[in-house]
Design an enzyme around this catalytic site. Structure first.
Site, PDB file in Angstrom:
ATOM      1  N   ARG A 103      29.779  37.104  50.824  1.00 46.63           N
ATOM      2  CA  ARG A 103      29.967  38.061  49.730  1.00 46.63           C
ATOM      3  C   ARG A 103      29.305  39.399  50.105  1.00 46.63           C
ATOM      4  NH1 ARG A 103      31.361  35.184  45.076  1.00 46.63           N
ATOM      5  NH2 ARG A 103      32.145  37.170  44.301  1.00 46.63           N
ATOM      6  N   ASP A 161      41.037  33.799  41.110  1.00 43.86           N
ATOM      7  CA  ASP A 161      40.261  32.954  40.190  1.00 43.86           C
ATOM      8  C   ASP A 161      41.119  31.902  39.501  1.00 43.86           C
ATOM      9  OD1 ASP A 161      38.043  35.631  39.058  1.00 43.86           O
ATOM     10  OD2 ASP A 161      38.165  34.478  40.911  1.00 43.86           O
ATOM     11  N   LYS A 198      33.747  36.966  30.811  1.00 41.63           N
ATOM     12  CA  LYS A 198      32.496  36.975  31.576  1.00 41.63           C
ATOM     13  C   LYS A 198      32.486  38.168  32.536  1.00 41.63           C
ATOM     14  CE  LYS A 198      32.266  34.267  35.374  1.00 41.63           C
ATOM     15  NZ  LYS A 198      31.936  34.916  36.645  1.00 41.63           N
ATOM     16  N   ASN A 199      33.617  38.358  33.240  1.00 50.75           N
ATOM     17  CA  ASN A 199      33.636  39.379  34.300  1.00 50.75           C
ATOM     18  C   ASN A 199      33.763  40.794  33.773  1.00 50.75           C
ATOM     19  OD1 ASN A 199      33.302  37.287  36.014  1.00 50.75           O
ATOM     20  ND2 ASN A 199      35.371  37.332  36.872  1.00 50.75           N
ATOM     21  N   CYS A 258      28.133  32.322  48.958  1.00 52.32           N
ATOM     22  CA  CYS A 258      28.338  31.241  47.994  1.00 52.32           C
ATOM     23  C   CYS A 258      29.506  30.398  48.516  1.00 52.32           C
ATOM     24  CB  CYS A 258      28.614  31.793  46.603  1.00 52.32           C
ATOM     25  SG  CYS A 258      30.106  32.738  46.530  1.00 52.32           S
ATOM     26  N   ARG A 313      28.666  28.061  33.930  1.00 58.00           N
ATOM     27  CA  ARG A 313      28.453  29.471  34.305  1.00 58.00           C
ATOM     28  C   ARG A 313      29.585  30.340  33.781  1.00 58.00           C
ATOM     29  NH1 ARG A 313      28.471  30.735  40.199  1.00 58.00           N
ATOM     30  NH2 ARG A 313      28.593  32.772  39.225  1.00 58.00           N
ATOM     31  N   ILE A 331      42.194  36.681  49.213  1.00 63.21           N
ATOM     32  CA  ILE A 331      40.986  37.387  48.777  1.00 63.21           C
ATOM     33  C   ILE A 331      39.728  36.722  49.311  1.00 63.21           C
ATOM     34  CG2 ILE A 331      39.725  38.332  46.782  1.00 63.21           C
ATOM     35  CD1 ILE A 331      42.581  39.360  46.808  1.00 63.21           C
TER      36      ILE A 331
HETATM   37  C1  EPZ Z   1      34.857  39.792  41.251  1.00 62.49           C
HETATM   38  O1  EPZ Z   1      33.971  39.466  42.295  1.00 62.49           O
HETATM   39  C2  EPZ Z   1      34.802  38.606  40.292  1.00 62.49           C
HETATM   40  N1  EPZ Z   1      33.434  38.429  39.801  1.00 62.49           N
HETATM   41  C3  EPZ Z   1      35.260  37.348  41.013  1.00 62.49           C
HETATM   42  O2  EPZ Z   1      35.275  36.303  40.039  1.00 62.49           O
HETATM   43  C4  EPZ Z   1      36.675  37.559  41.517  1.00 62.49           C
HETATM   44  O3  EPZ Z   1      37.091  36.410  42.236  1.00 62.49           O
HETATM   45  C5  EPZ Z   1      36.733  38.784  42.429  1.00 62.49           C
HETATM   46  O4  EPZ Z   1      36.197  39.946  41.753  1.00 62.49           O
HETATM   47  C6  EPZ Z   1      38.181  39.062  42.815  1.00 62.49           C
HETATM   48  O5  EPZ Z   1      38.302  40.187  43.590  1.00 62.49           O
HETATM   49  C7  EPZ Z   1      32.976  39.231  38.816  1.00 62.49           C
HETATM   50  O6  EPZ Z   1      33.657  40.120  38.346  1.00 62.49           O
HETATM   51  C8  EPZ Z   1      31.577  38.948  38.325  1.00 62.49           C
HETATM   52  P1  EPZ Z   1      35.374  41.639  45.241  1.00 62.49           P
HETATM   53  P2  EPZ Z   1      33.539  40.617  43.372  1.00 62.49           P
HETATM   54  O7  EPZ Z   1      34.327  42.637  45.593  1.00 62.49           O
HETATM   55  O8  EPZ Z   1      33.644  41.943  42.764  1.00 62.49           O
HETATM   56  C9  EPZ Z   1      35.438  41.644  49.952  1.00 62.49           C
HETATM   57  C10 EPZ Z   1      34.713  34.264  39.119  1.00 62.49           C
HETATM   58  O9  EPZ Z   1      35.257  33.191  39.412  1.00 62.49           O
HETATM   59  N2  EPZ Z   1      34.342  42.631  49.850  1.00 62.49           N
HETATM   60  O10 EPZ Z   1      36.544  42.087  44.423  1.00 62.49           O
HETATM   61  O11 EPZ Z   1      32.242  40.179  43.970  1.00 62.49           O
HETATM   62  C11 EPZ Z   1      35.032  40.277  49.430  1.00 62.49           C
HETATM   63  O12 EPZ Z   1      34.378  39.535  50.443  1.00 62.49           O
HETATM   64  C12 EPZ Z   1      34.347  35.223  40.216  1.00 62.49           C
HETATM   65  O13 EPZ Z   1      34.491  34.660  37.941  1.00 62.49           O
HETATM   66  C13 EPZ Z   1      33.930  43.293  51.003  1.00 62.49           C
HETATM   67  O14 EPZ Z   1      34.430  43.046  52.101  1.00 62.49           O
HETATM   68  O15 EPZ Z   1      34.681  40.437  44.460  1.00 62.49           O
HETATM   69  C14 EPZ Z   1      36.361  39.685  49.049  1.00 62.49           C
HETATM   70  O16 EPZ Z   1      36.996  39.165  50.196  1.00 62.49           O
HETATM   71  C15 EPZ Z   1      34.403  34.565  41.564  1.00 62.49           C
HETATM   72  N3  EPZ Z   1      32.925  44.209  50.902  1.00 62.49           N
HETATM   73  C16 EPZ Z   1      37.156  40.887  48.534  1.00 62.49           C
HETATM   74  O17 EPZ Z   1      36.492  42.034  49.084  1.00 62.49           O
HETATM   75  C17 EPZ Z   1      32.339  44.530  49.707  1.00 62.49           C
HETATM   76  O18 EPZ Z   1      31.442  45.397  49.675  1.00 62.49           O
HETATM   77  C18 EPZ Z   1      37.193  41.021  47.016  1.00 62.49           C
HETATM   78  O19 EPZ Z   1      35.872  40.910  46.563  1.00 62.49           O
HETATM   79  C19 EPZ Z   1      32.779  43.833  48.551  1.00 62.49           C
HETATM   80  C20 EPZ Z   1      33.781  42.906  48.640  1.00 62.49           C
END
Ligand code: EPZ
Length: 419
Positions: free
Chosen positions: A120, A306, A22-23, A115, A398, A328
């Protein structure tokens, strides 16, 4: 709203085919917006999140056809505004910002709400776009980015919780058509980022270093259509690996890339289970209670956030005390209160969960929340005494393609009750 009834105590045996990631599919489908030519993407899982992404692409003006796991997208002419009523359903919609900005030099997408796993933010995405010369504005619940010209730059995308996966994807997609060379420092190294870069390079992009913390993108004039097969879903695979450990006789996962699951395989082995890997498959032999573990979630290749909820379900029935630290998404413990309804003994101290193993969990009505927490409740139900009723199953649908059918094929007894 559908619910599923999990009848506990049925062991699992046999083999299961893991679906496409999915990701990986979500950003790759967004990347098809970067060319006017048709793209064909295979091994796309049949999930509601994918359905929402296809809706967004159609709304933006792309021709979208789907036949079982193959999606064809032709984005000859596109609009640049993604509407709230579709975007609000899925945070990952934010990854259309990069391709729209890259191709049309402007994009408006409604801000991804928070969420259940916590806030996010997208500040790192915007930092990358601004480093390329774009201006970003938040107005009326939308994020709008626009630029006269996008110019190559060097930008560090590390946030306080480490790298950002979709932020890295978005900045790559904005940079592939920029003038000059872009270097992303502290890039996310997840296999899904590598899969996106491989697809973009097939379209004519020039990306090097994907999978490392430093990615170099040399801008090109335009991209052409391409065909691509999405990598297997390492989190679905990890979820079935834990299910096999908890309930296996012997369970074999097929169509997996075990190299993407190193830290998860290590954890399951440390918990005392036998895991064998070979090309394209993983085999796990279940047995009694797991050994207690200490785990910390980290960016890839560390232990994935995850898979944190699923490990809580496994460690809830062990001889001893386990400690899990979620670095994370520090609030990602929606599953804990539900597991405690099933008799688990888990206490939370900030972003740390202390799990005291219990002899047996008991089935109970529980509420699904984030998709991985929901999967964890199904796993706990497999092992609990009696029946576990998991409500709001749309959360699971989902991210998991027919998880109930796949588990039943392995010997579980799960009924889906249409609401
Ligand atoms: C991706 O989300 C995945 N989703 C998530 O999987 C996964 O848990 C996550 O990466 C892991 O890092 C998809 O790929 C669709 P991040 P993403 O940006 O990219 C902070 C699932 O279960 N952050 O890597 O949205 C954020 O708050 C989902 O399939 C900022 O501070 O996550 C978090 O603490 C859930 N500023 C950390 O970084 C930003 O601009 C990692 O988030 C962006 C993120």
């Amino acid at each position: 709203m559908d619910k599923i009834l999990v009848h506990g105590g049925h062991s699992l045996n046999g083999s299961v085919r893991i679906s496409g990631s999915k990701n990986s599919a979500l950003p790759i489908l967004a990347a098809t917006l970067l060319t006017r030519e048709p793209c064909t993407i295979s091994n796309v899982p049949d999930l509601s999140d994918i359905h929402y992404m296809l809706q967004i692409l159609s709304h933006l003006g792309a021709q979208v056809e789907r036949a079982s796991g193959v999606v064809r997208v032709e984005a000859e002419k596109i609009k640049t505004v993604a509407p709230y009523d579709i975007v609000r359903k899925m945070r990952a919609s934010v990854c259309v910002l990069g391709p729209l900005l890259g191709r049309e030099k402007e994009a408006t997408v409604s801000l991804p709400g928070g969420c259940v796993i916590g806030d996010r933010p997208i500040d790192l995405h915007l930092k990358g776009f601004e480093a390329l010369g774009a201006v970003s504005r938040i107005e009326h619940g939308n994020v709008k980015v626009f630029a006269g010209t996008l110019r190559g730059t060097t930008v560090n995308l590390r946030g306080k919780q480490g790298p950002t996966v979709l932020g890295t994807d978005n900045v790559i997609m904005a940079a592939v058509l920029a003038e000059g060379t872009t270097i992303i420092e502290s890039a996310a190294a997840e296999p899904e980022v590598v899969d996106l870069a491989n697809f973009l390079n097939k379209m004519g992009a020039k990306i090097e270093g994907a999978g490392s913390r430093r990615i170099v993108i040399e801008g090109v004039k335009e991209l052409h259509g391409a065909e691509h097969t999405v990598i297997p879903d390492r989190i679905e695979a990890g979820t079935f690996l834990v299910a096999g450990a908890m309930m296996g006789g012997e369970v074999t996962l097929r169509r997996v890339t075990h190299e993407h699951l190193g830290s998860v395989i290590d954890a399951v082995r440390l918990a005392g289970y036998e895991v064998e890997t070979s090309a394209g498959s993983i085999r796990v032999r279940g047995n009694g209670a797991p050994k207690p573990l200490q785990l910390t979630t980290e960016p890839y290749p560390g232990f994935p956030t995850d898979m944190q909820a699923q490990m809580c379900a496994l460690l809830a029935q062990t001889n001893g005390i386990s400690v899990i630290s979620e670095t994370i998404f520090p609030q990602r413990y929606m599953h804990v209160s539900e597991l405690k309804r099933m008799g688990a003994d888990i206490s939370l101290d900030g972003h740390t969960a202390i799990i005291k193993g219990v002899e047996k969990l008991s089935g109970a009505p529980v509420m699904a929340s984030d998709l991985r927490a929901s999967a964890a409740l199904v796993l706990a139900g497999l092992r609990a005494e009696g029946v576990t009723e998991v409500n709001r199953v749309y959360h699971i649908d989902r991210g998991y393609e027919s998880i109930d059918e796949k588990l039943n094929q392995l010997g579980a007894r799960i009924e889906r009750v249409k609401a």
